[in-house]
Scaffold this motif. Structure first.
Motif, PDB file in Angstrom:
ATOM      1  N   VAL A 130       0.843  -1.193   0.000  1.00 33.72           N
ATOM      2  CA  VAL A 130       0.000   0.000   0.000  1.00 33.72           C
ATOM      3  C   VAL A 130       0.878   1.242   0.000  1.00 33.72           C
ATOM      4  O   VAL A 130       1.948   1.269   0.625  1.00 33.72           O
ATOM      5  CB  VAL A 130      -0.950   0.007   1.230  1.00 33.72           C
ATOM      6  N   ARG A 131       0.432   2.256  -0.707  1.00 37.31           N
ATOM      7  CA  ARG A 131       1.116   3.547  -0.722  1.00 37.31           C
ATOM      8  C   ARG A 131       0.112   4.633  -0.356  1.00 37.31           C
ATOM      9  O   ARG A 131      -1.031   4.612  -0.832  1.00 37.31           O
ATOM     10  CB  ARG A 131       1.716   3.832  -2.097  1.00 37.31           C
ATOM     11  N   VAL A 132       0.517   5.559   0.445  1.00 36.13           N
ATOM     12  CA  VAL A 132      -0.293   6.723   0.788  1.00 36.13           C
ATOM     13  C   VAL A 132       0.378   7.938   0.171  1.00 36.13           C
ATOM     14  O   VAL A 132       1.515   8.276   0.532  1.00 36.13           O
ATOM     15  CB  VAL A 132      -0.426   6.896   2.322  1.00 36.13           C
ATOM     16  N   ASP A 133      -0.288   8.558  -0.782  1.00 34.80           N
ATOM     17  CA  ASP A 133       0.269   9.687  -1.539  1.00 34.80           C
ATOM     18  C   ASP A 133       1.600   9.312  -2.186  1.00 34.80           C
ATOM     19  O   ASP A 133       2.540  10.107  -2.230  1.00 34.80           O
ATOM     20  CB  ASP A 133       0.445  10.911  -0.640  1.00 34.80           C
ATOM     21  N   GLY A 134       1.686   8.077  -2.663  1.00 33.88           N
ATOM     22  CA  GLY A 134       2.869   7.624  -3.375  1.00 33.88           C
ATOM     23  C   GLY A 134       3.970   7.074  -2.496  1.00 33.88           C
ATOM     24  O   GLY A 134       4.920   6.466  -2.994  1.00 33.88           O
ATOM     25  N   ALA A 135       3.872   7.265  -1.187  1.00 33.27           N
ATOM     26  CA  ALA A 135       4.906   6.787  -0.271  1.00 33.27           C
ATOM     27  C   ALA A 135       4.497   5.447   0.329  1.00 33.27           C
ATOM     28  O   ALA A 135       3.343   5.263   0.739  1.00 33.27           O
ATOM     29  CB  ALA A 135       5.143   7.804   0.841  1.00 33.27           C
ATOM     30  N   GLU A 136       5.436   4.509   0.386  1.00 29.76           N
ATOM     31  CA  GLU A 136       5.156   3.188   0.941  1.00 29.76           C
ATOM     32  C   GLU A 136       4.681   3.319   2.384  1.00 29.76           C
ATOM     33  O   GLU A 136       5.262   4.056   3.185  1.00 29.76           O
ATOM     34  CB  GLU A 136       6.419   2.325   0.895  1.00 29.76           C
ATOM     35  N   ALA A 137       3.605   2.629   2.720  1.00 28.41           N
ATOM     36  CA  ALA A 137       3.049   2.660   4.072  1.00 28.41           C
ATOM     37  C   ALA A 137       2.906   1.232   4.582  1.00 28.41           C
ATOM     38  O   ALA A 137       3.090   0.268   3.833  1.00 28.41           O
ATOM     39  CB  ALA A 137       1.700   3.385   4.086  1.00 28.41           C
ATOM     40  N   GLU A 138       2.565   1.112   5.863  1.00 28.55           N
ATOM     41  CA  GLU A 138       2.437  -0.229   6.449  1.00 28.55           C
ATOM     42  C   GLU A 138       1.037  -0.777   6.215  1.00 28.55           C
ATOM     43  O   GLU A 138       0.041  -0.125   6.533  1.00 28.55           O
ATOM     44  CB  GLU A 138       2.741  -0.194   7.948  1.00 28.55           C
ATOM     45  N   LEU A 139       0.981  -1.971   5.655  1.00 29.73           N
ATOM     46  CA  LEU A 139      -0.295  -2.638   5.418  1.00 29.73           C
ATOM     47  C   LEU A 139      -0.543  -3.634   6.545  1.00 29.73           C
ATOM     48  O   LEU A 139       0.297  -4.497   6.817  1.00 29.73           O
ATOM     49  CB  LEU A 139      -0.264  -3.360   4.073  1.00 29.73           C
ATOM     50  N   PHE A 140      -1.689  -3.513   7.205  1.00 30.92           N
ATOM     51  CA  PHE A 140      -1.990  -4.326   8.371  1.00 30.92           C
ATOM     52  C   PHE A 140      -3.011  -5.420   8.049  1.00 30.92           C
ATOM     53  O   PHE A 140      -3.862  -5.246   7.164  1.00 30.92           O
ATOM     54  CB  PHE A 140      -2.555  -3.454   9.501  1.00 30.92           C
ATOM     55  N   GLN A 141      -2.931  -6.504   8.803  1.00 29.84           N
ATOM     56  CA  GLN A 141      -3.977  -7.533   8.796  1.00 29.84           C
ATOM     57  C   GLN A 141      -5.124  -6.981   9.624  1.00 29.84           C
ATOM     58  O   GLN A 141      -4.996  -6.770  10.825  1.00 29.84           O
ATOM     59  CB  GLN A 141      -3.460  -8.833   9.410  1.00 29.84           C
ATOM     60  N   ALA A 142      -6.260  -6.733   8.983  1.00 25.11           N
ATOM     61  CA  ALA A 142      -7.383  -6.063   9.640  1.00 25.11           C
ATOM     62  C   ALA A 142      -8.587  -6.984   9.756  1.00 25.11           C
ATOM     63  O   ALA A 142      -8.931  -7.673   8.785  1.00 25.11           O
ATOM     64  CB  ALA A 142      -7.768  -4.803   8.862  1.00 25.11           C
ATOM     65  N   ASP A 143      -9.211  -7.001  10.923  1.00 17.13           N
ATOM     66  CA  ASP A 143     -10.414  -7.820  11.156  1.00 17.13           C
ATOM     67  C   ASP A 143     -10.207  -9.269  10.726  1.00 17.13           C
ATOM     68  O   ASP A 143     -11.041  -9.858  10.031  1.00 17.13           O
ATOM     69  CB  ASP A 143     -11.627  -7.217  10.436  1.00 17.13           C
ATOM     70  N   TYR A 144      -9.028  -9.794  11.063  1.00 16.57           N
ATOM     71  CA  TYR A 144      -8.617 -11.182  10.856  1.00 16.57           C
ATOM     72  C   TYR A 144      -8.279 -11.523   9.406  1.00 16.57           C
ATOM     73  O   TYR A 144      -7.263 -12.139   9.128  1.00 16.57           O
ATOM     74  CB  TYR A 144      -9.688 -12.154  11.352  1.00 16.57           C
ATOM     75  N   LEU A 145      -9.137 -11.106   8.452  1.00 16.13           N
ATOM     76  CA  LEU A 145      -9.004 -11.597   7.087  1.00 16.13           C
ATOM     77  C   LEU A 145      -8.610 -10.537   6.074  1.00 16.13           C
ATOM     78  O   LEU A 145      -8.113 -10.862   5.004  1.00 16.13           O
ATOM     79  CB  LEU A 145     -10.332 -12.230   6.654  1.00 16.13           C
ATOM     80  N   PHE A 146      -8.811  -9.258   6.428  1.00 15.82           N
ATOM     81  CA  PHE A 146      -8.794  -8.215   5.408  1.00 15.82           C
ATOM     82  C   PHE A 146      -7.568  -7.304   5.501  1.00 15.82           C
ATOM     83  O   PHE A 146      -6.634  -7.577   6.240  1.00 15.82           O
ATOM     84  CB  PHE A 146     -10.093  -7.411   5.494  1.00 15.82           C
ATOM     85  N   ARG A 147      -7.584  -6.222   4.735  1.00 19.84           N
ATOM     86  CA  ARG A 147      -6.445  -5.308   4.638  1.00 19.84           C
ATOM     87  C   ARG A 147      -6.802  -3.965   5.268  1.00 19.84           C
ATOM     88  O   ARG A 147      -7.920  -3.470   5.081  1.00 19.84           O
ATOM     89  CB  ARG A 147      -6.040  -5.084   3.183  1.00 19.84           C
ATOM     90  N   GLY A 148      -5.852  -3.380   5.971  1.00 16.11           N
ATOM     91  CA  GLY A 148      -6.101  -2.093   6.602  1.00 16.11           C
ATOM     92  C   GLY A 148      -4.876  -1.197   6.562  1.00 16.11           C
ATOM     93  O   GLY A 148      -3.735  -1.675   6.576  1.00 16.11           O
ATOM     94  N   VAL A 149      -5.098   0.107   6.488  1.00 17.21           N
ATOM     95  CA  VAL A 149      -4.005   1.079   6.495  1.00 17.21           C
ATOM     96  C   VAL A 149      -4.485   2.331   7.228  1.00 17.21           C
ATOM     97  O   VAL A 149      -5.657   2.728   7.119  1.00 17.21           O
ATOM     98  CB  VAL A 149      -3.554   1.423   5.062  1.00 17.21           C
ATOM     99  N   TRP A 150      -3.585   2.940   7.989  1.00 16.79           N
ATOM    100  CA  TRP A 150      -3.905   4.198   8.671  1.00 16.79           C
ATOM    101  C   TRP A 150      -3.766   5.355   7.697  1.00 16.79           C
ATOM    102  O   TRP A 150      -2.764   5.494   6.993  1.00 16.79           O
ATOM    103  CB  TRP A 150      -2.986   4.405   9.875  1.00 16.79           C
ATOM    104  N   VAL A 151      -4.811   6.205   7.644  1.00 16.60           N
ATOM    105  CA  VAL A 151      -4.810   7.369   6.768  1.00 16.60           C
ATOM    106  C   VAL A 151      -4.850   8.623   7.627  1.00 16.60           C
ATOM    107  O   VAL A 151      -5.791   8.796   8.429  1.00 16.60           O
ATOM    108  CB  VAL A 151      -6.022   7.368   5.804  1.00 16.60           C
ATOM    109  N   PRO A 152      -3.864   9.508   7.533  1.00 16.52           N
ATOM    110  CA  PRO A 152      -3.830  10.713   8.376  1.00 16.52           C
ATOM    111  C   PRO A 152      -4.951  11.679   8.036  1.00 16.52           C
ATOM    112  O   PRO A 152      -5.666  11.527   7.044  1.00 16.52           O
ATOM    113  CB  PRO A 152      -2.454  11.319   8.069  1.00 16.52           C
ATOM    114  N   GLN A 153      -5.048  12.720   8.864  1.00 18.57           N
ATOM    115  CA  GLN A 153      -6.035  13.778   8.659  1.00 18.57           C
ATOM    116  C   GLN A 153      -5.816  14.455   7.303  1.00 18.57           C
ATOM    117  O   GLN A 153      -4.702  14.575   6.800  1.00 18.57           O
ATOM    118  CB  GLN A 153      -5.887  14.807   9.783  1.00 18.57           C
ATOM    119  N   GLY A 154      -6.922  14.872   6.681  1.00 21.10           N
ATOM    120  CA  GLY A 154      -6.850  15.562   5.398  1.00 21.10           C
ATOM    121  C   GLY A 154      -7.289  14.688   4.249  1.00 21.10           C
ATOM    122  O   GLY A 154      -7.992  13.697   4.427  1.00 21.10           O
TER     123      GLY A 154
END
Length: 260
Positions: free
Chosen positions: A233-257
């Motif tokens: 996953v990339r946030v605004d083109g920068a590599e970010a951490e991709l998390f295991q979310a809700d056991y099966l799915f994908r999640g990423v933290w998105v900052p304000q804005g």
């Protein structure tokens, strides 16, 4: 000549019906599922129903010609015919599936229907196939409200193991719209605010999805697609951490804005 002729006749009789064919019309145009459900949300057919349809009616072991209209098989969305029309399905008719996916499906199908509903929403399943009574034409789909592929969740709860994450997610008291279970060894996770909006910019490529997200205080973006090694996953083109979310799915933290 007599022996050769006998063998030829024997092979023809033995092989009769072993190479059945169907009309090209079965593959023409779009299936009825496209007009009825579109390509936005997923369909789902329970394992018991799929088994009954296949091995009692469409793919019986006692004949190659069950005397059915093969177009109906496609129109009712029998797995894996939906792939012909690019209709999303939560059924995975594949000899090799991720272990977590199989565990999730096994747990899901043994839950009470009221608990299944919230997990179907999490899986972006908007259409659930209902029981039939010996008639392919009688297959019906009931709608499930509130299903979505992308969710913005304000708060996160950490889980130290897959087992702990699964227990939290299937607990009926756990609010999937307010919290997301993130598997991590970190002692603290960022917490955001309710609200925000998203827009899927590119959603039809199975190997890529681009989403524009706007939040007032940051949020967790949860994508209801199965997490397997290799996704990035990339946030605004920068590599970010991709998390295991809700056991099966994908999640990423998105900052304000506003971010992509």
């Amino acid at each position: 000549l007599l022996v050769g002729g006998f063998l030829l006749i024997d092979l023809l009789i033995a092989g009769s019906g072993l190479n059945p064919s169907i009309s090209q019309e079965v593959y023409d145009g779009e299936a009825a599922t496209v007009a009825a459900f579109g390509r936005t949300h997923r369909l789902y057919m329970t394992a018991d129903l799929e088994y009954a349809l296949k091995f009692s009616q469409t793919h019986r072991f006692d004949t190659f010609d069950p005397g059915i209209d093969w177009r109906v098989v496609r129109d009712i969305g029998l797995p894996n015919t939906t792939s012909l029309d690019s209709v999303p399905s939560a059924n995975n008719f594949d000899p090799f599936v991720p272990e977590r996916y199989q565990i999730w499906i096994d747990v899901l199908e043994n839950l009470p229907s009221t608990d299944q509903q919230r997990l179907f929403q999490l899986m972006d399943v908007a259409w659930l196939a209902s029981e039939v009574s010996g008639d392919l034409q009688a297959v019906r789909y009931e709608s499930i409200e509130g299903s979505t592929r992308v969710r913005l969740i304000p708060n996160a709860v950490s889980a130290s193991s897959a087992e702990e994450a699964l227990v939290l997610v299937i607990d009926p008291s756990f609010n999937l719209d307010d919290q997301v279970v993130i598997e991590t060894s970190s002692a603290s996770l960022p917490q955001g605010e309710r609200g925000g909006s998203f827009n899927i910019l590119e959603g039809q490529d199975p190997n890529r999805i681009e989403i524009e997200v706007t939040t007032s205080g940051g949020a967790w973006l949860v994508l209801s697609d199965v997490m397997v090694p290799g996704w990035r996953v990339r946030v605004d083109g920068a590599e970010a951490e991709l998390f295991q979310a809700d056991y099966l799915f994908r999640g990423v933290w998105v900052p304000q804005g506003t971010h992509t």
